[in-house]
Design a protein around this motif. Structure first.
Motif, PDB file in Angstrom:
ATOM      1  N   HIS A 112      11.725  46.433   8.564  1.00 29.05           N
ATOM      2  CA  HIS A 112      12.375  46.485   7.281  1.00 29.05           C
ATOM      3  C   HIS A 112      13.127  45.545   7.023  1.00 29.05           C
ATOM      4  O   HIS A 112      13.295  44.712   6.043  1.00 29.05           O
ATOM      5  N   LYS A 130      11.250  53.660   2.670  1.00 32.66           N
ATOM      6  CA  LYS A 130      12.070  54.414   3.359  1.00 32.66           C
ATOM      7  C   LYS A 130      11.792  54.374   4.956  1.00 32.66           C
ATOM      8  O   LYS A 130      10.744  54.505   5.090  1.00 32.66           O
ATOM      9  N   SER A 132      15.481  52.537   4.554  1.00 31.62           N
ATOM     10  CA  SER A 132      15.752  51.304   4.195  1.00 31.62           C
ATOM     11  C   SER A 132      15.831  50.225   5.488  1.00 31.62           C
ATOM     12  O   SER A 132      15.092  49.146   5.597  1.00 31.62           O
ATOM     13  N   THR A 133      16.405  50.427   6.465  1.00 33.17           N
ATOM     14  CA  THR A 133      16.402  49.894   7.697  1.00 33.17           C
ATOM     15  C   THR A 133      16.721  50.850   8.815  1.00 33.17           C
ATOM     16  O   THR A 133      16.886  52.304   8.614  1.00 33.17           O
ATOM     17  N   THR A 139      21.615  48.000   6.423  1.00 34.97           N
ATOM     18  CA  THR A 139      21.232  48.494   4.908  1.00 34.97           C
ATOM     19  C   THR A 139      22.269  47.889   4.083  1.00 34.97           C
ATOM     20  O   THR A 139      22.112  47.305   2.969  1.00 34.97           O
ATOM     21  N   GLU A 155      15.087  51.299  -2.344  1.00 34.47           N
ATOM     22  CA  GLU A 155      14.595  51.969  -1.235  1.00 34.47           C
ATOM     23  C   GLU A 155      13.553  52.878  -2.004  1.00 34.47           C
ATOM     24  O   GLU A 155      14.075  53.542  -2.895  1.00 34.47           O
ATOM     25  N   SER A 370      21.429  54.648  -0.843  1.00 38.37           N
ATOM     26  CA  SER A 370      20.752  54.052   0.521  1.00 38.37           C
ATOM     27  C   SER A 370      21.754  54.044   1.672  1.00 38.37           C
ATOM     28  O   SER A 370      21.460  54.421   2.691  1.00 38.37           O
TER      29      SER A 370
END
Length: 411
Positions: A112, A130, A132-133, A139, A155, A370
């Motif tokens: 991601h 999702k 996000s990372t 993130t 996200e 997020s």
């Protein structure tokens, strides 16, 4: 058990979702559609974007990129997507297409950060699956870069856009069940029905684990309904993927919020009953207050089927408890956009397009939200001893071609 009338209604909504009535572009949208590209021919891509785009008058899914040529070809043919990128450097080639305005990234978690960064660098808005990372640090860097580039990055916590969870929040804030004391989220998927033992969700290097895949939703819902972040994690257990020492296929955790205890029980590979009977996927969410409780069944995918049951102490009621059940497939406010057949993803797409068009979305997942969610996920992994998923060390190379700066409200 689902009743006959509810079953018929479910079938109607499902059929309309996949075969929506014809729509015409609204004058307020402007003359040009938003052209989406998809990175990754994943199983979630049709539900998350391709099908919702059918009923959105200002969205076109115009490109798909995948490393697996057969999967990419199947997507192109089945969903009538104009441009296909596969073979050598497919993601880079899609991002290099100036006609693509935004991308939906449905790659494995561990990819991601890199591909969202690359997309932003090329001037694309990003709808990012999702979590996000893999880390809060990644993130934070990602959203900082999106802000620098004046681009929209969100996200995809799709459940938050649906009226069902918003109705639960409304009931809590009304004071009907009193001050919240606890929140209990259970999320399970039966073994081998949806995921195989070699699924990417079970690979550490790709950001795998039940807390990453299911727990991110449970934690997010707890934070949303309490309006706060966890102060600490008091207990956490894991059921490891066989043959690994750091990937959870199941997990439990107790989180302390201000005045509230949150608990989650997760499993990506729930064993079959007696070894022969698989259970259905389960996603109940129960909030208990000083005066009663509210429970939302199937909170992750409420557009399929759900019920909101409110139980409140009442001396005049049988057994001293007054119970009612309701549903919320569309907003009560007629001025708000939405149909009873819209999926969580369709509501999400509406918000994303509103943001790109300079309108105020009905709901939004902020960068701060997020980042805080990833911090909470890391707290759970620290408590259970597995540790966070590996941080991406990707850096944009100096020679990487830059896309033109994006300007909102011009699409």
């Amino acid at each position: 058990m689902i009743g006959f009338a509810a079953l018929i209604d479910l079938i109607r909504r499902y059929r309309t979702l996949h075969n929506p009535p014809a729509t015409e572009p609204e004058s307020s949208f402007g003359p040009f559609p938003i052209r989406f590209g998809i990175l990754g021919a994943s199983r979630i891509a049709p539900d998350a974007l391709i099908i919702p785009a059918k009923s959105h008058p200002d969205v076109v899914v115009s490109a798909i990129a995948a490393r697996d040529e057969l999967k990419a070809l199947a997507f192109k043919r089945k969903h009538n997507i104009e441009s296909l990128y596969c073979g050598r450097n497919p993601y880079e080639r899609l991002l290099d297409n100036p006609d693509v305005d935004a991308v939906y990234i449905s790659l494995p978690n561990g990819l991601h950060f890199e591909w969202a960064m690359r997309a932003l660098e090329m001037g694309k808005h990003v709808l990012l699956e999702k979590p996000s990372t893999d880390t809060a640090e990644n993130t934070k860097r990602l959203f900082e870069f999106a802000e620098q580039r004046n681009l929209v990055l969100m996200e995809a916590f799709h459940y938050r856009f649906h009226p069902a969870i918003q109705r639960v929040k409304e009931i809590i804030e009304s004071g009907e069940i009193g001050a919240i004391k606890s929140i209990d989220a259970k999320m399970s998927i039966p073994a081998s029905i949806f995921l195989k033992p070699d699924d990417i969700r079970f690979k550490y290097e790709l950001g795998g684990g039940s807390i990453m895949d299911l727990g991110c939703y449970a934690i997010h819902a707890m934070r949303y309904l309490t309006g706060s972040d966890p102060l600490e994690v008091t207990s956490a257990t894991v059921d490891l993927v066989p043959g690994t020492t750091n990937v959870d296929r199941g997990a439990t955790a107790s989180l302390v919020f201000p005045g509230v205890i949150g608990s989650m029980d997760l499993h990506l590979y729930r064993p079959w009953k007696w070894g022969i009977i698989p259970s259905l996927p389960q996603f109940p969410l129960k909030v208990t207050g000083e005066k009663g409780e509210v429970e939302l069944t199937f909170f992750l995918l409420p557009h399929m089927l759900h019920s909101i049951t409110v139980s409140v102490q009442d001396e005049k009621a049988p057994k001293g408890v007054k119970v009612r059940t309701e549903q919320a497939f569309k907003p009560k406010d007629e001025n708000m956009k939405g149909e009873d057949w819209w999926s969580t993803y369709r509501y999400q797409l509406e918000a994303f397009v509103d943001k790109l068009k300079g309108r105020t979305p009905q709901t939004w997942i902020t960068p701060e939200d997020s980042i805080a969610n990833m911090e909470a996920i890391e707290m759970v992994y620290k408590k259970n001893g597995l540790g966070p998923r590996p941080k991406s060390e990707f850096m944009l190379p100096p020679h990487f071609p830059r896309g033109s700066d994006a300007v909102l409200n011009t699409l």
